[in-house]
Design a protein around this motif. Structure first.
Motif: not given
Lengths: 212, 212
Positions: B93-118
């Motif tokens: 049981i101890f060596h049971h595992s999962v094959n996976y791929r994961s990405a974690i991103i940290y940062g400040h999210a910016r709300l888009l206001t410019d119509p073109e960028e949106r």
């Protein structure tokens, strides 16, 4: 019935909410990984991890070394389980959507210290990830048991949200010569891949080959 | 190369980490939903939402009304994308595992206001969820554009973690008469389900039927 605290009361898309506990159980019981959210030094951190449900308790898996779980000991957590069932293709970009089922649970995660309860938690985690393996393979030794952190979280404060069915388009758009509908996303088990170190003559057991 | 800030430097299982930006792109580009973590009134909140990548920017989707995204405007977020590829069935049981791929991103999210960028953000979100639909269906009207919140997040601070391959068992356990290996989890597109309101004679376009 599910609780209706301010944060589990849906602020929008109320029609996508469910307060049926059976929907909560269904979403949780058919998942493999959850996303565990904690606050570390004031910053949000979201990590994927294994889990399992027994009654009104969710058990969460992780090494004792993982930062997120150290922070999660007694601290507030948010656990989210999401299934994506299909892409909803509408006649306008705006009405594109996703068919999904998700559960969000809020609470204080408790690090299990009692060996008996820890064993129960591990069994539940194991059966969620790989049903039937607990009775089939070697069980944890005391040393292995001590090396695995298991957290328990009550399902008291939880919400369920889901979307099903086809696109809902703007009246005028139904005349467009555009295909619309749902592209289902199907998840299934592939052919078991034996460990190269496996001796000949050991067949894949039914609980693995026949997994649904 | 990926950044190595304290929180993106893996504290354990370093061998499962990758600092190759192409691995980050691969994990992000093949996903449909991310889990967005924010801190709301000191509490963690994790919600599933759509996203898309353009270069070094991740765009996140959500209604202007969603609490988590209001909190995410300029606030710190953690975005996690996880693929589960298979269950690793070991001899203990101890060596049971999962094959996976994961990405974690940290940062400040910016709300888009410019119509073109949106509009750019919406196109990227749309193409991630349903490639080819942007040029096929009706594009957003100014009113629809205004009703959709799009957040932008830099990929500057990110980490990738993955596990591949079969079980790693304890020396003594290889003698056990137990099957071991990997049960792959396969995700595929099902047969497109047409909207009942669809008139006859509109075929499923190749970009939907032939989606990989």
């Amino acid at each position: 019935m599910l609780s209706t605290t301010p944060r589990t009361t849906l602020g929008r898309e109320k029609h996508r909410g469910s307060n049926d506990r059976n929907d909560l159980y269904e979403v949780l019981d058919t998942g493999l990984f959850c996303h565990l959210g904690v606050v570390v030094d004031g910053h949000p951190m979201v990590v994927p991890t294994g889990y399992g449900r027994l009654g009104e308790t969710l058990y969460l898996h992780g090494s004792t070394g993982a930062r997120s779980l150290r922070a999660g000991n007694g601290a507030e957590v948010c656990v989210t389980v999401t299934h994506v069932d299909g892409i909803v293709l509408a006649r306008s970009i705006f009405h594109h959507s996703v068919n999904y089922r998700s559960a969000i649970i809020y609470g204080h995660a408790r690090l299990l210290t009692d060996p008996e309860e820890r064993l129960t938690g591990l069994r539940v985690l194991s059966e969620q990830l790989a049903p039937g393996q607990w009775d089939y393979v070697r069980k944890p030794s005391p040393k292995e048991l001590a090396a695995t952190a298991v957290l328990a979280l009550s399902l008291e404060e939880a919400s369920v949200k889901m979307r099903r069915g086809g696109p809902m388009d703007e009246e005028d758009d139904y005349a467009l010569p555009v295909w619309a509908g749902v592209l289902p996303l199907v998840t299934s088990w592939g052919e078991p891949v034996p460990d190269p170190a496996l001796p000949e003559g050991i067949d894949v057991p039914v609980h693995i080959r026949g997994r649904e």
